[in-house]
Design a protein around this motif. Structure first.
Motif, PDB file in Angstrom:
ATOM      1  N   TYR A 133       0.843  -1.213   0.000  1.00 18.26           N
ATOM      2  CA  TYR A 133       0.000   0.000   0.000  1.00 18.26           C
ATOM      3  C   TYR A 133       0.874   1.257   0.000  1.00 18.26           C
ATOM      4  O   TYR A 133       2.011   1.229   0.481  1.00 18.26           O
ATOM      5  CB  TYR A 133      -0.896   0.006   1.240  1.00 18.26           C
ATOM      6  CG  TYR A 133      -2.090  -0.912   1.124  1.00 18.26           C
ATOM      7  CD1 TYR A 133      -3.332  -0.423   0.735  1.00 18.26           C
ATOM      8  CD2 TYR A 133      -1.975  -2.264   1.388  1.00 18.26           C
ATOM      9  CE1 TYR A 133      -4.422  -1.265   0.627  1.00 18.26           C
ATOM     10  CE2 TYR A 133      -3.075  -3.120   1.272  1.00 18.26           C
ATOM     11  CZ  TYR A 133      -4.284  -2.607   0.898  1.00 18.26           C
ATOM     12  OH  TYR A 133      -5.366  -3.440   0.769  1.00 18.26           O
ATOM     13  N   TRP A 137      -1.305   5.887   2.814  1.00 18.17           N
ATOM     14  CA  TRP A 137      -2.437   4.997   3.089  1.00 18.17           C
ATOM     15  C   TRP A 137      -2.126   4.138   4.317  1.00 18.17           C
ATOM     16  O   TRP A 137      -2.974   3.952   5.200  1.00 18.17           O
ATOM     17  CB  TRP A 137      -2.687   4.109   1.863  1.00 18.17           C
ATOM     18  CG  TRP A 137      -4.101   3.616   1.723  1.00 18.17           C
ATOM     19  CD1 TRP A 137      -5.079   4.142   0.943  1.00 18.17           C
ATOM     20  CD2 TRP A 137      -4.693   2.497   2.393  1.00 18.17           C
ATOM     21  NE1 TRP A 137      -6.239   3.430   1.094  1.00 18.17           N
ATOM     22  CE2 TRP A 137      -6.034   2.416   1.975  1.00 18.17           C
ATOM     23  CE3 TRP A 137      -4.221   1.567   3.311  1.00 18.17           C
ATOM     24  CZ2 TRP A 137      -6.900   1.435   2.432  1.00 18.17           C
ATOM     25  CZ3 TRP A 137      -5.087   0.591   3.782  1.00 18.17           C
ATOM     26  CH2 TRP A 137      -6.412   0.537   3.334  1.00 18.17           C
ATOM     27  N   ARG A 150      -5.431  -6.594  -4.507  1.00 18.10           N
ATOM     28  CA  ARG A 150      -6.388  -5.786  -5.276  1.00 18.10           C
ATOM     29  C   ARG A 150      -6.623  -4.439  -4.576  1.00 18.10           C
ATOM     30  O   ARG A 150      -6.670  -3.387  -5.208  1.00 18.10           O
ATOM     31  CB  ARG A 150      -7.713  -6.539  -5.413  1.00 18.10           C
ATOM     32  CG  ARG A 150      -8.626  -6.004  -6.505  1.00 18.10           C
ATOM     33  CD  ARG A 150      -9.838  -6.902  -6.632  1.00 18.10           C
ATOM     34  NE  ARG A 150     -10.669  -6.898  -5.433  1.00 18.10           N
ATOM     35  CZ  ARG A 150     -11.605  -5.978  -5.182  1.00 18.10           C
ATOM     36  NH1 ARG A 150     -11.809  -5.010  -6.039  1.00 18.10           N
ATOM     37  NH2 ARG A 150     -12.312  -6.034  -4.082  1.00 18.10           N
ATOM     38  N   GLY A 151      -6.732  -4.493  -3.247  1.00 18.90           N
ATOM     39  CA  GLY A 151      -6.927  -3.263  -2.479  1.00 18.90           C
ATOM     40  C   GLY A 151      -5.730  -2.323  -2.610  1.00 18.90           C
ATOM     41  O   GLY A 151      -5.899  -1.106  -2.704  1.00 18.90           O
ATOM     42  N   ASP A 179      -5.861  -0.653  -5.943  1.00 17.57           N
ATOM     43  CA  ASP A 179      -6.883   0.394  -5.894  1.00 17.57           C
ATOM     44  C   ASP A 179      -6.373   1.615  -5.121  1.00 17.57           C
ATOM     45  O   ASP A 179      -6.608   2.756  -5.514  1.00 17.57           O
ATOM     46  CB  ASP A 179      -8.144  -0.167  -5.233  1.00 17.57           C
ATOM     47  CG  ASP A 179      -9.258   0.862  -5.162  1.00 17.57           C
ATOM     48  OD1 ASP A 179      -9.713   1.313  -6.218  1.00 17.57           O
ATOM     49  OD2 ASP A 179      -9.651   1.234  -4.039  1.00 17.57           O
ATOM     50  N   HIS A 208      -6.125   5.373  -6.475  1.00 16.91           N
ATOM     51  CA  HIS A 208      -6.882   6.451  -5.832  1.00 16.91           C
ATOM     52  C   HIS A 208      -6.178   6.856  -4.545  1.00 16.91           C
ATOM     53  O   HIS A 208      -6.659   6.544  -3.449  1.00 16.91           O
ATOM     54  CB  HIS A 208      -8.312   5.991  -5.518  1.00 16.91           C
ATOM     55  CG  HIS A 208      -9.058   5.513  -6.722  1.00 16.91           C
ATOM     56  ND1 HIS A 208      -9.109   4.189  -7.079  1.00 16.91           N
ATOM     57  CD2 HIS A 208      -9.750   6.187  -7.659  1.00 16.91           C
ATOM     58  CE1 HIS A 208      -9.817   4.072  -8.192  1.00 16.91           C
ATOM     59  NE2 HIS A 208     -10.230   5.264  -8.560  1.00 16.91           N
ATOM     60  N   LEU A 216      -4.686   8.725  -1.257  1.00 17.54           N
ATOM     61  CA  LEU A 216      -5.200   9.703  -0.304  1.00 17.54           C
ATOM     62  C   LEU A 216      -4.424  10.989  -0.485  1.00 17.54           C
ATOM     63  O   LEU A 216      -3.238  10.967  -0.773  1.00 17.54           O
ATOM     64  CB  LEU A 216      -4.997   9.199   1.124  1.00 17.54           C
ATOM     65  CG  LEU A 216      -5.653   7.875   1.484  1.00 17.54           C
ATOM     66  CD1 LEU A 216      -5.237   7.463   2.875  1.00 17.54           C
ATOM     67  CD2 LEU A 216      -7.155   7.998   1.399  1.00 17.54           C
ATOM     68  N   LEU A 259      -6.972  14.154   5.055  1.00 18.32           N
ATOM     69  CA  LEU A 259      -6.647  13.328   3.906  1.00 18.32           C
ATOM     70  C   LEU A 259      -7.926  13.043   3.144  1.00 18.32           C
ATOM     71  O   LEU A 259      -8.911  12.608   3.708  1.00 18.32           O
ATOM     72  CB  LEU A 259      -6.018  12.015   4.370  1.00 18.32           C
ATOM     73  CG  LEU A 259      -4.609  12.134   4.909  1.00 18.32           C
ATOM     74  CD1 LEU A 259      -4.182  10.805   5.507  1.00 18.32           C
ATOM     75  CD2 LEU A 259      -3.655  12.552   3.839  1.00 18.32           C
ATOM     76  N   ARG A 260      -7.865  13.284   1.857  1.00 17.58           N
ATOM     77  CA  ARG A 260      -9.041  13.032   1.038  1.00 17.58           C
ATOM     78  C   ARG A 260      -8.632  12.206  -0.164  1.00 17.58           C
ATOM     79  O   ARG A 260      -7.499  12.249  -0.611  1.00 17.58           O
ATOM     80  CB  ARG A 260      -9.643  14.356   0.544  1.00 17.58           C
ATOM     81  CG  ARG A 260     -10.101  15.230   1.673  1.00 17.58           C
ATOM     82  CD  ARG A 260     -11.505  15.711   1.390  1.00 17.58           C
ATOM     83  NE  ARG A 260     -11.975  16.476   2.525  1.00 17.58           N
ATOM     84  CZ  ARG A 260     -13.014  16.116   3.240  1.00 17.58           C
ATOM     85  NH1 ARG A 260     -13.679  15.030   2.973  1.00 17.58           N
ATOM     86  NH2 ARG A 260     -13.410  16.851   4.246  1.00 17.58           N
ATOM     87  N   ARG A 261      -9.594  11.481  -0.694  1.00 25.66           N
ATOM     88  CA  ARG A 261      -9.323  10.745  -1.916  1.00 25.66           C
ATOM     89  C   ARG A 261      -9.172  11.745  -3.047  1.00 25.66           C
ATOM     90  O   ARG A 261      -9.857  12.745  -3.098  1.00 25.66           O
ATOM     91  CB  ARG A 261     -10.498   9.813  -2.244  1.00 25.66           C
ATOM     92  CG  ARG A 261     -10.843   8.864  -1.149  1.00 25.66           C
ATOM     93  CD  ARG A 261      -9.845   7.789  -0.977  1.00 25.66           C
ATOM     94  NE  ARG A 261      -9.978   6.804  -2.045  1.00 25.66           N
ATOM     95  CZ  ARG A 261      -9.401   5.615  -1.996  1.00 25.66           C
ATOM     96  NH1 ARG A 261      -8.655   5.297  -0.972  1.00 25.66           N
ATOM     97  NH2 ARG A 261      -9.540   4.762  -2.970  1.00 25.66           N
ATOM     98  N   HIS A 304      -9.381  13.270  -6.871  1.00 25.50           N
ATOM     99  CA  HIS A 304     -10.447  13.270  -7.866  1.00 25.50           C
ATOM    100  C   HIS A 304      -9.890  12.786  -9.195  1.00 25.50           C
ATOM    101  O   HIS A 304      -8.707  12.865  -9.453  1.00 25.50           O
ATOM    102  CB  HIS A 304     -11.003  14.685  -8.034  1.00 25.50           C
ATOM    103  CG  HIS A 304     -11.563  15.222  -6.752  1.00 25.50           C
ATOM    104  ND1 HIS A 304     -12.684  14.697  -6.163  1.00 25.50           N
ATOM    105  CD2 HIS A 304     -11.120  16.203  -5.935  1.00 25.50           C
ATOM    106  CE1 HIS A 304     -12.932  15.351  -5.041  1.00 25.50           C
ATOM    107  NE2 HIS A 304     -11.989  16.262  -4.878  1.00 25.50           N
TER     108      HIS A 304
END
Lengths: 101, 190
Positions: B10, B14, B42-43, B46, B50, B52, B59-61, B63
């Protein structure tokens, strides 16, 4: 918040789980399994939690910790209501159509 | 150990945000099933797609309008892994089937750009007369093949690492990645 993505089924399950009250990740996983029969893997679970938190639909109640509880935000509650209402309409339409066959 | 290795897949920001919780979840998963490992991989993929982001203290995802940065990040992490995996697979397949049959010409030398290079074959350096008795028992050709394949694999690995390092340096200036290491997390204010 208003431009939140369409919820995935995992995200919706998490919101439904948190609608009963704050829970940490493992409790969410267990609750979802009990309610829906689905067992979300940890990668899927935390991927969805990160998305929901980033969208402002849920929030952590502690800054750190291995068992950090999450809860619905007001925006999350509104969003869940909208989603469930939409699903209800869809379910009713599907049931009506099946009955007419 | 394996659990911690999986978390290393990761992104760092994250892991700082969710790593402790995820580690606790993994500790509860005994034994660690293949399905869980696949789910984590898979996580991780992802999470790289995407990432953070630190936005107004939280912390935001990111866009999708920042697709360039997202693609670059994914490239940095996954391209070296993919390159090494593909190279390793090719080397293994090639070594398994006929010991580089497509590398060697019928005369025994490797083919480089269509040309046979006889001097590069170990036995051609000495000729039959000069081969000492103990040399006959050594599988020179196999050793040579193995060395050649290991060199190919090392080359792919080195190239991938260099690529990743250059890409990481290029990305460091975008302000999106390493900022999470500068301080703690502030929960979003609903």
């Amino acid at each position: 918040m208003s431009n939140v993505m369409r919820l995935s089924s995992e995200a919706l399950l998490i919101l439904v789980s948190l609608a009963a009250g704050p829970k940490h990740g493992y409790a969410i996983q267990q609750d979802i399994h009990a309610v829906s029969g689905r067992r979300l893997g940890p990668g899927t679970l935390y991927g969805a939690i990160a998305r929901l938190e980033g969208a402002g639909l849920i929030e952590a109640m502690m800054e750190r910790g291995a068992r950090r509880p999450y809860r619905l935000t007001p925006a999350g509650t509104t969003h869940l209501r909208t989603e469930l209402a939409s699903l209800k309409i869809l379910t009713q339409a599907g049931t009506r159509r099946l009955a007419a066959r | 150990m394996k659990r911690h290795f999986l978390l290393r897949l990761y992104p760092r920001e994250w892991r700082e945000r969710y790593g402790e919780e995820l580690a606790a979840q993994l500790e509860a998963q005994r034994p660690l099933r293949v399905a869980v490992i696949a789910d984590l991989v898979r996580g991780a993929f992802d999470a790289h797609l995407h990432p953070l982001r630190r936005d107004s203290g939280a912390l935001r995802r990111s866009h999708m309008s920042e697709r360039g940065a997202i693609a670059a990040r994914a490239t940095v992490v996954w391209t070296p892994l993919a390159a090494v995996a593909i190279a390793a697979m090719m080397v293994l397949i090639d070594f398994w089937y006929g010991h580089t049959s497509w590398w060697y010409s019928s005369s025994g030398g490797p083919v480089v750009g269509g040309l046979t290079v006889p001097w590069s074959h170990p036995q051609s350096l000495m000729g039959d007369q000069s081969v000492s008795p103990w040399v006959r028992f050594l599988p020179y050709q196999e050793l040579y093949d193995l060395a050649l394949h290991l060199a190919m694999l090392a080359g792919a690995l080195a190239g991938a690492l260099i690529f990743a390092a250059v890409a990481r340096m290029a990305l460091r200036g975008d302000g999106g990645g390493d900022a999470a290491g500068e301080g703690g997390f502030e929960p979003p204010t609903g």
